[in-house]
Structures are given as C-alpha cells and as structure tokens.
Write an enzyme that holds these catalytic residues in place. Structure first.
Site, PDB file in Angstrom:
ATOM      1  N   TYR A 181       0.836  -1.205   0.000  1.00 54.23           N
ATOM      2  CA  TYR A 181       0.000   0.000   0.000  1.00 54.23           C
ATOM      3  C   TYR A 181       0.870   1.254   0.000  1.00 54.23           C
ATOM      4  O   TYR A 181       0.671   2.176  -0.800  1.00 54.23           O
ATOM      5  CB  TYR A 181      -0.898  -0.052   1.235  1.00 54.23           C
ATOM      6  N   ALA A 218       4.023   1.485  -0.890  1.00 50.94           N
ATOM      7  CA  ALA A 218       4.794   1.567  -2.135  1.00 50.94           C
ATOM      8  C   ALA A 218       3.980   2.232  -3.243  1.00 50.94           C
ATOM      9  O   ALA A 218       4.475   3.113  -3.966  1.00 50.94           O
ATOM     10  CB  ALA A 218       5.236   0.174  -2.561  1.00 50.94           C
ATOM     11  N   LYS A 233       1.102   4.114  -2.903  1.00 54.03           N
ATOM     12  CA  LYS A 233       0.667   5.473  -2.576  1.00 54.03           C
ATOM     13  C   LYS A 233       1.829   6.465  -2.597  1.00 54.03           C
ATOM     14  O   LYS A 233       1.648   7.637  -2.956  1.00 54.03           O
ATOM     15  CB  LYS A 233      -0.027   5.485  -1.216  1.00 54.03           C
TER      16      LYS A 233
END
Length: 258
Positions: free
Chosen positions: A156, A158, A160
């Site tokens: 997540y 990585a 975002k």
C-alpha cells in the site's frame, strides 16, 4: 453561487466512503458529478440521492483495476457532458501485507488500484483539458502512510508513495496548461471501508472506533465530510494558484517526537 457551479467533476471510487462524501460536497457546491464503482447498487443509490437533493449526477460502472476502464471512465463523462473540469481519485485498496509476506499478486493489486488507475484517469482527463485549451483541477486522495507507514502496509505504501511523486510530476508538467494537480495525505478516517478492514485484518470489535479515538490527539478519527470539504476547496478557484502540493491532512505531525 457554489464553489463548483456548472463544473463537470468525476470522482473515481465515489460510490462509498471518502469518495461518496466528496461527491455530495461537490454536488452541494453546484458541480455536475459523476461517480465510478464496480457495483451499480451503491453508485446508483448515491446518484438518486444527489438527484433528489436537486443535483445532477451520473454513475459510471468501472473496475479501476483495469487501466483501460480507468481511462474510459473519463471518456464516458466527456461523451455525456462534452468535457471534464475536475477529477478526484479517491479509490483505494488497503489490504495488508509486509515486506516479507506480500505476494507478487497482492503487490500488483495495490499498484493497479492505488497508482495505475489514477495515472490513466489523469492521463485521460488532462488530455481533454489540453485538447480544449481550458484549465482544470485534479485532486488525488493519498495517505499519510505514504511517508513510511506501518510494517503491514508495505505494498500500500509503495503504491501510494508513487502517487505522491506522480502528483508532483504531473502538476509540474501541466502548470503552463493551467491544470492544477494536488494531493491529500489523509490520516485515520472513519469509513465503511476502514470498518471492514479493522474487522477483517485486525479482529476489531464494535468498539474499535472508540478505542482508536482514545489514542488520537483530537480524541476522534477524521470524518469523510471534513476531507470532502477540503477536496472541494482544492477543486475550486478559491485555492488560487496552488499546484503540486501534497498536504498532510492528519492530526499527527510528521517529524514530531514526544
């Protein structure tokens, strides 16, 4: 007059949670709102709610994990209304994974929803704005975890964090086109999706919101309607010339230590 009078605004991931709150706030401020979602029932129910309140809205069924459908969601809005003036990327996948247990499949799911979908939706929206030589605004709903996050949010974070970089890159590339692109790094927020996540991945009970609130400086979680008001401000001319900003919308201060 509303802040978004007669603007055509697409909210990707807008059928529930933060996205639905943004759709309501944008409609209240005079926008024609389109929302996307995989399931028609909540999306069509939201559109009916907005119409009953005097707004103009449409539902676009789209699986944003498919890059083609992410771009096509914009194309459908342009076909319906002749243009797109604002885009909000609010869809998000928050399933858990650490560096050591994340599979390639889980990693790809996060990239698809949290990074690739915004990329190709932005591509289609900016292309329409540039073609018409008209200004526009884009807001990406990101996360304060993009600064590093918890160990169980590795894929997540990585994806975002990539969206943070994309927001700034696209804003820089299209500032001379008068297209303003900003992001919000939102903190812990009380949504339907967060409720499901807490119960599914953390075994939370019915009192998880109260327990979480007791651990937070302001004594409560953030609310989707508060985020929505901030997003509407960034979509509107009241945010002036601001572009390329990724704002921490959170009650914890990055770098602050006790």
């Amino acid at each position: 007059m509303g802040l978004l009078d007669d603007r055509i605004v697409l909210v990707n991931g807008g059928s529930q949670g933060v996205g639905a709150a943004v759709a309501r706030a944008a409609a209240r401020e005079g926008a024609v709102v389109a929302v996307t979602g995989r399931r028609p029932e909540p999306g069509e129910a939201l559109v009916a709610e907005l119409a009953a309140a005097g707004g103009r809205a449409m539902f676009v069924r789209a699986d944003l994990a498919d890059a083609g459908q992410a771009g096509e969601s914009v194309a459908e809005v342009v076909r319906a209304y002749g243009r797109i003036d604002g885009l909000v990327n609010s869809a998000g996948l928050t399933s858990r994974g650490t560096l050591l247990d994340t599979t390639p499949e889980l990693f790809d799911q996060h990239i698809a929803i949290n990074l690739r979908a915004p990329f190709f939706a932005m591509q289609a929206a900016v292309a329409d704005m540039v073609r018409r030589e008209e200004p526009g605004t884009i807001v990406n709903v990101i996360t304060s975890s993009a600064h590093g996050g918890q160990p169980f949010l590795a894929p997540y974070v990585a994806a975002k964090a990539g969206l943070v970089g994309l927001t700034r890159n696209a804003a820089h590339a299209h500032r001379w086109d008068r297209i303003r692109i900003n992001g919000l790094n939102i903190g812990w927020t009380a949504t339907e999706g967060e409720d499901a996540t807490q119960r599914t991945f953390h075994g939370a009970g019915d009192d998880w919101r109260e327990l979480a609130a007791a651990r937070l400086p302001m004594g409560r979680l953030g609310r989707p309607d508060e985020i929505a008001d901030f997003v509407v401000l960034l979509l509107s001319d009241r945010s002036g010339v601001v572009t390329g900003s990724v704002i921490d919308w959170d009650q914890n201060v990055l770098g602050g230590l006790d």
